[in-house]
Write a protein that holds these residues in place. Structure first.
Motif, PDB file in Angstrom:
ATOM      1  N   UNK A 275       0.865  -1.180   0.000  1.00  0.00           N
ATOM      2  CA  UNK A 275       0.000   0.000   0.000  1.00  0.00           C
ATOM      3  C   UNK A 275       0.902   1.230   0.000  1.00  0.00           C
ATOM      4  N   UNK A 276       0.341   2.367  -0.328  1.00  0.00           N
ATOM      5  CA  UNK A 276       1.141   3.590  -0.386  1.00  0.00           C
ATOM      6  C   UNK A 276       1.472   4.067   1.020  1.00  0.00           C
ATOM      7  N   UNK A 277       2.738   4.361   1.257  1.00  0.00           N
ATOM      8  CA  UNK A 277       3.208   4.796   2.569  1.00  0.00           C
ATOM      9  C   UNK A 277       2.653   6.170   2.913  1.00  0.00           C
ATOM     10  N   UNK A 278       2.211   6.315   4.136  1.00  0.00           N
ATOM     11  CA  UNK A 278       1.760   7.613   4.614  1.00  0.00           C
ATOM     12  C   UNK A 278       0.340   7.969   4.238  1.00  0.00           C
ATOM     13  N   UNK A 279      -0.269   7.190   3.349  1.00  0.00           N
ATOM     14  CA  UNK A 279      -1.649   7.479   2.949  1.00  0.00           C
ATOM     15  C   UNK A 279      -2.610   6.885   3.976  1.00  0.00           C
ATOM     16  N   UNK A 280      -3.608   7.636   4.346  1.00  0.00           N
ATOM     17  CA  UNK A 280      -4.629   7.145   5.266  1.00  0.00           C
ATOM     18  C   UNK A 280      -5.558   6.221   4.491  1.00  0.00           C
ATOM     19  N   UNK A 281      -5.400   4.923   4.701  1.00  0.00           N
ATOM     20  CA  UNK A 281      -6.169   3.956   3.918  1.00  0.00           C
ATOM     21  C   UNK A 281      -7.650   4.033   4.258  1.00  0.00           C
ATOM     22  N   UNK A 282      -8.476   3.945   3.233  1.00  0.00           N
ATOM     23  CA  UNK A 282      -9.911   3.844   3.456  1.00  0.00           C
ATOM     24  C   UNK A 282     -10.212   2.560   4.207  1.00  0.00           C
ATOM     25  N   UNK A 283     -11.310   2.554   4.941  1.00  0.00           N
ATOM     26  CA  UNK A 283     -11.644   1.379   5.751  1.00  0.00           C
ATOM     27  C   UNK A 283     -11.844   0.150   4.878  1.00  0.00           C
ATOM     28  N   UNK A 284     -12.284   0.333   3.629  1.00  0.00           N
ATOM     29  CA  UNK A 284     -12.449  -0.791   2.714  1.00  0.00           C
ATOM     30  C   UNK A 284     -11.097  -1.429   2.413  1.00  0.00           C
ATOM     31  N   UNK A 285     -10.086  -0.595   2.160  1.00  0.00           N
ATOM     32  CA  UNK A 285      -8.743  -1.099   1.871  1.00  0.00           C
ATOM     33  C   UNK A 285      -8.189  -1.835   3.080  1.00  0.00           C
ATOM     34  N   UNK A 286      -8.357  -1.256   4.262  1.00  0.00           N
ATOM     35  CA  UNK A 286      -7.884  -1.900   5.487  1.00  0.00           C
ATOM     36  C   UNK A 286      -8.599  -3.225   5.715  1.00  0.00           C
ATOM     37  N   UNK A 287      -9.902  -3.241   5.445  1.00  0.00           N
ATOM     38  CA  UNK A 287     -10.681  -4.460   5.659  1.00  0.00           C
ATOM     39  C   UNK A 287     -10.227  -5.568   4.719  1.00  0.00           C
ATOM     40  N   UNK A 288      -9.946  -5.236   3.470  1.00  0.00           N
ATOM     41  CA  UNK A 288      -9.501  -6.263   2.523  1.00  0.00           C
ATOM     42  C   UNK A 288      -8.097  -6.754   2.877  1.00  0.00           C
ATOM     43  N   UNK A 289      -7.220  -5.847   3.287  1.00  0.00           N
ATOM     44  CA  UNK A 289      -5.878  -6.237   3.709  1.00  0.00           C
ATOM     45  C   UNK A 289      -5.949  -7.177   4.910  1.00  0.00           C
ATOM     46  N   UNK A 290      -6.804  -6.848   5.873  1.00  0.00           N
ATOM     47  CA  UNK A 290      -6.975  -7.713   7.043  1.00  0.00           C
ATOM     48  C   UNK A 290      -7.524  -9.079   6.638  1.00  0.00           C
ATOM     49  N   UNK A 291      -8.439  -9.094   5.680  1.00  0.00           N
ATOM     50  CA  UNK A 291      -9.017 -10.353   5.228  1.00  0.00           C
ATOM     51  C   UNK A 291      -7.970 -11.215   4.529  1.00  0.00           C
ATOM     52  N   UNK A 292      -7.089 -10.599   3.766  1.00  0.00           N
ATOM     53  CA  UNK A 292      -6.009 -11.327   3.109  1.00  0.00           C
ATOM     54  C   UNK A 292      -5.098 -12.004   4.131  1.00  0.00           C
ATOM     55  N   UNK A 293      -4.745 -11.275   5.182  1.00  0.00           N
ATOM     56  CA  UNK A 293      -3.837 -11.839   6.187  1.00  0.00           C
ATOM     57  C   UNK A 293      -4.526 -12.932   7.000  1.00  0.00           C
ATOM     58  N   UNK A 294      -5.798 -12.725   7.312  1.00  0.00           N
ATOM     59  CA  UNK A 294      -6.539 -13.765   8.033  1.00  0.00           C
ATOM     60  C   UNK A 294      -6.671 -15.024   7.183  1.00  0.00           C
ATOM     61  N   UNK A 295      -6.935 -14.852   5.889  1.00  0.00           N
ATOM     62  CA  UNK A 295      -7.053 -15.998   4.989  1.00  0.00           C
ATOM     63  C   UNK A 295      -5.724 -16.723   4.850  1.00  0.00           C
ATOM     64  N   UNK A 296      -4.615 -15.974   4.827  1.00  0.00           N
ATOM     65  CA  UNK A 296      -3.290 -16.599   4.716  1.00  0.00           C
ATOM     66  C   UNK A 296      -3.022 -17.489   5.922  1.00  0.00           C
TER      67      UNK A 296
END
Length: 307
Positions: A275-296
């Motif tokens: 993800x882009x450094x320093x950018x405040x990620x939208x909650x959708x982006x954070x949610x998908x990133x969290x889902x990827x790590x949980x799935x892994x």
């Protein structure tokens, strides 16, 4: 030029045409006829005062100005999609368009969390539309940096400033040759480096130096960014090269490929989320990133328990 709602509509049509490779291929995606697509493109070109593409019997081709506008349009539409996601967050709703990048040839990997993550994210956030882009690691890094993608998953060996890298999972890589290659008959046994170093290597463009060092070679005979292109070169019988075993297995089963000395010539690709450094990620982006790590984590536990 002051951007209006009609301009955004025209730019989205233009982006779809370019992504599909022409007017005819874009019709099913846009659900409109060729004459309407042509009219929309004419409107956009008139609005901008530019000729964006050549179309006709010779096929579809972007002009230089069209290529530059396409890149700018992707950045603009990415920013609009981010705004829509953030606006949805204020209403406690996961919605909008999530622009996600990934490399090809991962579907057959039992350790890949992508199918599980996409399924569970779709159930959790049914109002989010995924826009998936298949690309090379270097291109995905650039597109996350300039806002065309919200996040991407792949192997990124040379981390660059401006991006955050989160570990996700690991993919095994084996060394292969074709049935017509001189090493085929002895592939399952010990193959010394002195023999391998004399072979012609089809290397990954973004990992070529690492592969050359591992095999004690000075240069690659061919270089290719994608797995399919590398497999084609190896199957020709002229080259050896690294492939994911899950991808190569059908050719191994049919006798067209053999893995070379798997005990000694094995390496791995570490997949990461960027993800882009320093950018405040939208909650959708954070949610998908969290889902990827949980799935892994879930996929890894399942794979280990099935051994």
């Amino acid at each position: 030029m002051q951007v209006q709602d009609t301009d955004l509509k025209l730019l989205r049509i233009f982006e779809t045409i370019v992504r599909c490779g022409g007017f005819a291929a874009a019709q099913p995606m846009l659900n409109i006829g060729a004459s309407s697509i042509s009219e929309y493109m004419s409107q956009l070109e008139t609005r901008l005062g530019l000729r964006l593409c050549e179309r006709g019997r010779a096929g579809f081709r972007l002009t230089d100005e069209g290529a530059e506008l396409h890149a700018a349009a992707q950045r603009l539409l990415g920013a609009v999609d981010t705004f829509q996601m953030e606006a949805g967050t204020l209403r406690n709703q996961l919605s909008g368009v999530l622009r996600f990048g990934m490399i090809e040839a991962t579907l057959t990997d039992k350790y890949s969390p992508l199918p599980t993550a996409i399924r569970e994210f779709g159930q959790m956030a049914p109002d989010v539309r995924l826009h998936v882009q298949i690309d090379t690691p270097g291109s995905m890094e650039q597109h996350v940096l300039d806002g065309r993608l919200h996040l991407a998953v792949g192997p990124f060996p040379a981390q660059i400033p401006g991006l955050d890298y989160l570990p996700l999972y690991r993919e095994e890589q084996g060394l292969y040759c074709a049935s017509t290659h001189p090493l085929y008959e002895r592939a399952s046994g010990r193959v010394p480096l002195s023999v391998l170093s004399k072979q012609r290597l089809a290397a990954r463009a973004y990992l070529g130096s690492q592969e050359l060092k591992l095999l004690h070679m000075t240069e690659a005979a061919a270089s290719v960014d994608n797995v399919e292109g590398r497999a084609m070169l190896i199957l020709s019988g002229n080259y050896v090269g690294f492939l994911p075993p899950h991808y190569a297995q059908p050719w191994v089963d049919s006798g067209l490929l053999a893995r070379i000395d798997p005990e000694h010539y094995v390496t791995h690709l570490d997949f990461q989320i960027i993800t882009r450094k320093g950018a405040e990620s939208a909650r959708v982006v954070q949610a998908f990133s969290n889902q990827l790590r949980a799935a892994a984590r879930k996929v890894s536990r399942t794979a280990r328990s099935s051994k």
